[in-house]
Design an enzyme around this catalytic site. Structure first.
Site, PDB file in Angstrom:
ATOM      1  CG  ASP A 166      -6.819  -5.634  -1.674  1.00  0.00           C
ATOM      2  OD1 ASP A 166      -7.386  -4.781  -2.393  1.00  0.00           O
ATOM      3  OD2 ASP A 166      -5.756  -5.404  -1.072  1.00  0.00           O
TER       4      ASP A 166
ATOM      5  CD  GLN B 237      -3.098  -0.649   0.118  1.00  0.00           C
ATOM      6  OE1 GLN B 237      -3.250   0.525  -0.243  1.00  0.00           O
ATOM      7  NE2 GLN B 237      -3.828  -1.640  -0.364  1.00  0.00           N
TER       8      GLN B 237
ATOM      9  CD  GLU C 292      -0.512 -11.243  -5.732  1.00  0.00           C
ATOM     10  OE1 GLU C 292      -0.172 -10.719  -6.818  1.00  0.00           O
ATOM     11  OE2 GLU C 292      -1.460 -10.817  -5.042  1.00  0.00           O
TER      12      GLU C 292
ATOM     13  CE1 TYR D 240      -8.049 -11.161  -8.195  1.00  0.00           C
ATOM     14  CE2 TYR D 240      -9.618 -11.283  -6.385  1.00  0.00           C
ATOM     15  CZ  TYR D 240      -9.322 -11.426  -7.731  1.00  0.00           C
ATOM     16  OH  TYR D 240     -10.306 -11.840  -8.599  1.00  0.00           O
TER      17      TYR D 240
ATOM     18  CB  CYS E  71      -7.911   0.436  -5.259  1.00  0.00           C
ATOM     19  SG  CYS E  71      -7.692  -0.591  -6.736  1.00  0.00           S
TER      20      CYS E  71
END
Length: 449
Positions: free
Chosen positions: A377, A281, A334, A310, A404
């Site tokens: 995410d 982040q 991932e 993710y 996001c």
């Protein structure tokens, strides 16, 4: 070698405009734009505010397009929420007066911070209503400890290098670059390197990352084609106060030149190792804000089975693994090989965590074990209908969705709602002050809850 001040040479794209007109701005739109109309056509205008009367320069006027794009070059009637931009090179009015376009990355800098957050909340609400067909009052929360001016929060920054070897940034939606002498959104540790004073000839791109908890930054150099190793080494030797590596953009591999190729991060008392090219982040307060929201929303219990989709370097996997303990299990998925390797290091020795590198839909397609909770995410494109269906088939008691992008989240939320699920809690975080971006966390509950 110290370089001269950046040149004020005009940007060719700005000195050959498609035309200028005066417009009245109507409302904000997703993506950092504001809606106006010109001869019946929608125009997406950057660097404006609702209610303003502005003069704009068209940047995209394709006759076949459903909308055109434009930048503000002069404000004729100003909004009371307009303020002095904290970064001149990103200020459309400052750069237009000098015959150039603005750099990207601070497109809301002309707006008072409280109004930025109000606009972001309104945009989020509009996306929910339009794409998820649901209403919800939204408040955009600043990160804990956010600076009053909204600056100095970026722990990661990427720069170009101009033809003279100076640190530079791209103009918005352009291959053109302009030299920079500061990055006001970056944490002090990045600006303290003063990379703009160095001769970076032979380098194509410079990525800089600073650990949020302190320690030396890491500078990654991407050499231009044909640059000799000796030249790259010379650039590395001129950088003081940071580790330096060479980044291979295609593979994401980092070759060490000086110091180390990874950063140490700490969140909620837990330690993480993140390679220079690995995802983390960007806002210094984002990991703590989002990890806290996830734990509060999922309320993981000992013995539960959780999927972290993710999962990145394990920001959420690590505290989830601690919460469920050795009697529970966590599946971490991932897609990026390098970031998945970071997750393996951060979860080393925790046998109740399965770390799988691959596409989320492919992994879920062959995962047969039941799940009590799912966290996702996804990247800006969202999860999509297939992944949502796979999550629904697993029948978890709760789903946590970190996003996001309000548009892709609202689209995916619509899939859950159509299956009878409920949007229980929703938090929106203003983790990118002076930009249009935001993060959110949603807690979703199944029909039986």
């Amino acid at each position: 070698m110290t370089l001269p001040e950046p040149s004020a040479a005009p940007d060719p794209a700005a000195t050959e405009p498609a035309g200028t007109v005066d417009l009245t701005i109507e409302r904000p739109a997703h993506g950092g734009h504001f809606v106006a109309r010109h001869e019946g056509r929608v125009v997406f205008v950057r660097h404006a505010l609702p209610g303003e009367r502005v003069r704009v320069r068209f940047t995209d006027t394709d006759d076949g397009a459903s909308f055109w794009r434009a930048d503000v070059v002069e404000v004729l009637e100003s909004s009371p929420h307009r303020v002095t931009h904290p970064w001149p090179l990103a200020d459309a009015l400052f750069t237009a007066a000098r015959g150039r376009s603005a750099v990207g990355g601070a497109e809301f800098g002309h707006i008072a911070l409280d109004e930025q957050r109000r606009l972001k909340a309104a945009i989020f609400e509009e996306q929910l209503a339009r794409l998820a067909k649901t209403g919800r009052t939204v408040t955009a929360e600043p990160a804990r400890g956010e600076a009053a001016d909204g600056l100095a929060w970026r722990t990661r920054a990427a720069f170009a290098v101009d033809a003279a070897g100076r640190l530079a940034m791209h103009l918005h939606r352009s291959h053109s670059v302009v030299p920079v002498r500061e990055m006001p959104l970056a944490v002090p540790a990045i600006n303290a390197l003063r990379l703009w004073t160095l001769d970076l000839s032979g380098i194509e791109r410079v990525d800089v990352a600073a650990p949020s908890g302190g320690g030396d930054p890491l500078v990654l150099l991407v050499p231009a084609a044909g640059t000799s190793p000796r030249r790259v080494a010379a650039v590395a030797s001129s950088i003081d106060g940071a580790s330096v590596g060479v980044l291979e953009p295609e593979s994401g591999q980092v070759r060490r030149l000086t110091g180390r190729t990874w950063l140490q991060e700490s969140v909620l008392g837990l330690d993480y190792r993140v390679t220079g090219a690995g995802f983390w982040q960007i806002h210094r307060g984002a990991p703590e804000a989002l990890a806290t929201a996830v734990l509060d929303g999922l309320q993981p219990a000992a013995g539960e089975r959780i999927a972290d989709l993710y999962a990145g370097a394990g920001l959420f996997t690590v505290p989830l693994a601690r919460a469920v303990g050795p009697t529970g299990s966590v599946l971490s998925v991932e897609g990026s090989p390098g970031t998945s390797r970071d997750a393996r290091r951060n979860l080393h020795g925790q046998d109740h965590v399965a770390i799988v590198q691959g596409r989320v839909d492919a992994v879920l397609g062959r995962w047969n074990e039941p799940l009590d909770a799912v966290l996702l995410d996804p990247p800006r494109a969202g999860a999509g209908k297939k992944v949502v269906r796979q999550i629904l088939d697993a029948s978890p008691r709760v789903v946590g969705y970190v996003s996001c992008d309000p548009a892709s989240f609202a689209r995916d939320l619509g899939y859950f709602l159509s299956a009878g699920w409920t949007l229980d809690t929703l938090r929106v975080f203003d983790l990118y002050p002076h930009t249009h971006h935001m993060e959110s966390f949603a807690r979703l509950l199944p029909p039986s809850a």
